[in-house]
Write a protein that holds these residues in place. Structure first.
Motif, PDB file in Angstrom:
ATOM      1  N   THR A  46       4.210  38.997  49.981  1.00 20.41           N
ATOM      2  CA  THR A  46       3.267  38.184  50.753  1.00 20.41           C
ATOM      3  C   THR A  46       2.372  37.388  49.818  1.00 20.41           C
ATOM      4  O   THR A  46       2.119  36.196  50.035  1.00 20.41           O
ATOM      5  N   TRP A  47       1.884  38.045  48.762  1.00 16.15           N
ATOM      6  CA  TRP A  47       1.041  37.366  47.774  1.00 16.15           C
ATOM      7  C   TRP A  47       1.807  36.250  47.076  1.00 16.15           C
ATOM      8  O   TRP A  47       1.299  35.128  46.910  1.00 16.15           O
ATOM      9  N   TYR A  48       3.046  36.534  46.684  1.00 15.10           N
ATOM     10  CA  TYR A  48       3.841  35.555  45.948  1.00 15.10           C
ATOM     11  C   TYR A  48       4.148  34.335  46.816  1.00 15.10           C
ATOM     12  O   TYR A  48       4.057  33.195  46.360  1.00 15.10           O
ATOM     13  N   GLN A  49       4.508  34.588  48.073  1.00 14.82           N
ATOM     14  CA  GLN A  49       4.807  33.477  48.972  1.00 14.82           C
ATOM     15  C   GLN A  49       3.551  32.668  49.270  1.00 14.82           C
ATOM     16  O   GLN A  49       3.594  31.433  49.345  1.00 14.82           O
ATOM     17  N   ASN A  95      -4.409  25.034  45.140  1.00 14.37           N
ATOM     18  CA  ASN A  95      -5.477  24.655  46.069  1.00 14.37           C
ATOM     19  C   ASN A  95      -6.576  25.718  46.052  1.00 14.37           C
ATOM     20  O   ASN A  95      -6.367  26.847  46.502  1.00 14.37           O
ATOM     21  N   PRO A  96      -7.780  25.386  45.553  1.00 10.67           N
ATOM     22  CA  PRO A  96      -8.861  26.389  45.486  1.00 10.67           C
ATOM     23  C   PRO A  96      -9.331  26.835  46.860  1.00 10.67           C
ATOM     24  O   PRO A  96      -9.892  27.923  47.010  1.00 10.67           O
ATOM     25  N   GLN A  97      -9.102  25.995  47.891  1.00  9.07           N
ATOM     26  CA  GLN A  97      -9.521  26.352  49.238  1.00  9.07           C
ATOM     27  C   GLN A  97      -8.710  27.510  49.799  1.00  9.07           C
ATOM     28  O   GLN A  97      -9.128  28.158  50.756  1.00  9.07           O
ATOM     29  N   MET A  98      -7.533  27.763  49.211  1.00 14.80           N
ATOM     30  CA  MET A  98      -6.669  28.842  49.680  1.00 14.80           C
ATOM     31  C   MET A  98      -6.818  30.118  48.854  1.00 14.80           C
ATOM     32  O   MET A  98      -6.088  31.074  49.067  1.00 14.80           O
ATOM     33  N   ALA A  99      -7.758  30.116  47.919  1.00 11.44           N
ATOM     34  CA  ALA A  99      -7.924  31.274  47.031  1.00 11.44           C
ATOM     35  C   ALA A  99      -8.227  32.544  47.819  1.00 11.44           C
ATOM     36  O   ALA A  99      -7.724  33.623  47.499  1.00 11.44           O
ATOM     37  N   PHE A 100      -9.057  32.423  48.844  1.00 12.73           N
ATOM     38  CA  PHE A 100      -9.407  33.589  49.656  1.00 12.73           C
ATOM     39  C   PHE A 100      -8.180  34.164  50.352  1.00 12.73           C
ATOM     40  O   PHE A 100      -7.952  35.373  50.346  1.00 12.73           O
ATOM     41  N   MET A 101      -7.362  33.290  50.953  1.00 15.33           N
ATOM     42  CA  MET A 101      -6.170  33.738  51.666  1.00 15.33           C
ATOM     43  C   MET A 101      -5.144  34.347  50.721  1.00 15.33           C
ATOM     44  O   MET A 101      -4.367  35.222  51.121  1.00 15.33           O
ATOM     45  N   ASN A 102      -5.124  33.904  49.471  1.00 11.92           N
ATOM     46  CA  ASN A 102      -4.146  34.399  48.501  1.00 11.92           C
ATOM     47  C   ASN A 102      -4.282  35.897  48.256  1.00 11.92           C
ATOM     48  O   ASN A 102      -3.282  36.574  47.957  1.00 11.92           O
ATOM     49  N   PRO A 158      -2.237  39.456  51.557  1.00 12.18           N
ATOM     50  CA  PRO A 158      -1.483  40.632  51.096  1.00 12.18           C
ATOM     51  C   PRO A 158      -2.157  41.955  51.449  1.00 12.18           C
ATOM     52  O   PRO A 158      -1.480  42.906  51.861  1.00 12.18           O
ATOM     53  N   LEU A 159      -3.487  42.017  51.295  1.00  8.19           N
ATOM     54  CA  LEU A 159      -4.208  43.242  51.634  1.00  8.19           C
ATOM     55  C   LEU A 159      -4.155  43.517  53.126  1.00  8.19           C
ATOM     56  O   LEU A 159      -3.958  44.661  53.559  1.00  8.19           O
ATOM     57  N   PHE A 160      -4.315  42.466  53.919  1.00  8.67           N
ATOM     58  CA  PHE A 160      -4.278  42.610  55.376  1.00  8.67           C
ATOM     59  C   PHE A 160      -2.900  43.074  55.836  1.00  8.67           C
ATOM     60  O   PHE A 160      -2.787  43.983  56.670  1.00  8.67           O
TER      61      PHE A 160
END
Length: 268
Positions: free
Chosen positions: A182-185, A193-200, A204-206
């Motif tokens: 999940t993290w890799y994808q 994209n720094p705006q996606m850093a949180f989702m990265n 995976p944790l979720f």
């Protein structure tokens, strides 16, 4: 609609039983069923991934347009839509295929979660039991559906139960693998994209937390599907690598203050 949904679920189960008759392994049957579903959905998922790649390519142009027309939202939207047309990008193309795929994946999920695997295992993963259930067995907790709190309490009261690694380790390893995929994808999709850093890191944790209570059979499907998704996305990225190396033309959309600064610099 309900009868159609039921018929589709029965088709999933019959296909799973057919694969089991061939392989005599529920784990391999789930993987084969997952592969078949992914092949059928390939045109849609491929279109979605290509659209995401194109969107990444034009992001620098979009950023420049947003800065140039920060005080004129209508003009900004007009220029961005023109940019989409010039590059053959449809913003909805990345979402619509996902919406079509979602009911099929839910159908497959429901078929597996309600299937009687007769308490069999695949590579050490009990197909009928969740990772929490496996840890509960190792800790000597008698509960049909143990909670995360019950597991923590069991560890405090019987820490020696953790030594029964073979009971729960395969399920935990599978969850870690799903989290990594999940993290890799997510990383491939978001690029830099720094705006996606949180989702990265959040996704995976979720997903790993959700997977703790899922039966092993569903986890096998999820792991196989995630692996295929990563491989497919990697293939799409390799196919479009040369195109992605072409730098977008930014000078046409540079903010006026940048254009003036460049002209002043060249005159000096």
């Amino acid at each position: 609609m309900g009868s159609l949904w039921s018929a589709a679920g029965d088709l999933m189960l019959r296909t799973l039983n057919l694969f089991y008759a061939i392989t005599h392994s529920y784990g391999l049957s789930i993987i084969m069923l997952t592969v078949v579903v992914r092949i059928l959905l390939h045109p849609l998922s491929h279109k979605q991934m290509v659209s995401m790649q194109k969107m990444q390519k034009i992001q620098p142009r979009i950023k420049v347009i947003q800065e140039k027309y920060a005080n004129d939202k209508d003009k900004m939207n007009q220029e961005i839509m023109q940019l989409y047309r010039e590059n053959g990008v449809n913003p909805a193309a990345g979402c619509l295929p996902l919406l079509v795929q979602l009911p099929i994946f839910i159908l497959l999920y429901r078929a597996l979660i309600n299937y009687d695997f007769s308490n069999t295992s695949f590579l050490g993963v009990n197909l009928s039991m969740s990772a929490l259930g496996a840890m509960a067995n190792a800790l000597g907790i008698s509960s049909a559906k143990p909670t995360f709190t019950a597991i923590l309490s069991g560890i405090l009261t019987n820490p020696a139960g953790l030594a029964n690694v073979g009971v729960y380790a395969p399920s935990v390893i599978l969850i870690v693998l799903v989290g990594f995929l999940t993290w890799y994808q997510q990383k491939m999709s978001s690029g830099n994209n720094p705006q996606m850093a949180f989702m990265n890191w959040f996704m995976p944790l979720f997903m790993s937390f959700i997977c703790l209570s899922l039966p092993g059979g569903v986890m096998i499907y999820w792991g196989a599907s995630s692996f295929i998704s990563v491989a497919q996305q990697k293939w799409v990225m390799m196919r479009t690598e040369e195109e992605m190396k072409v730098k977008p033309t930014l000078h046409k959309n540079k903010p006026e203050h940048q254009e003036k600064a460049e002209k002043t610099g060249s005159e000096d």
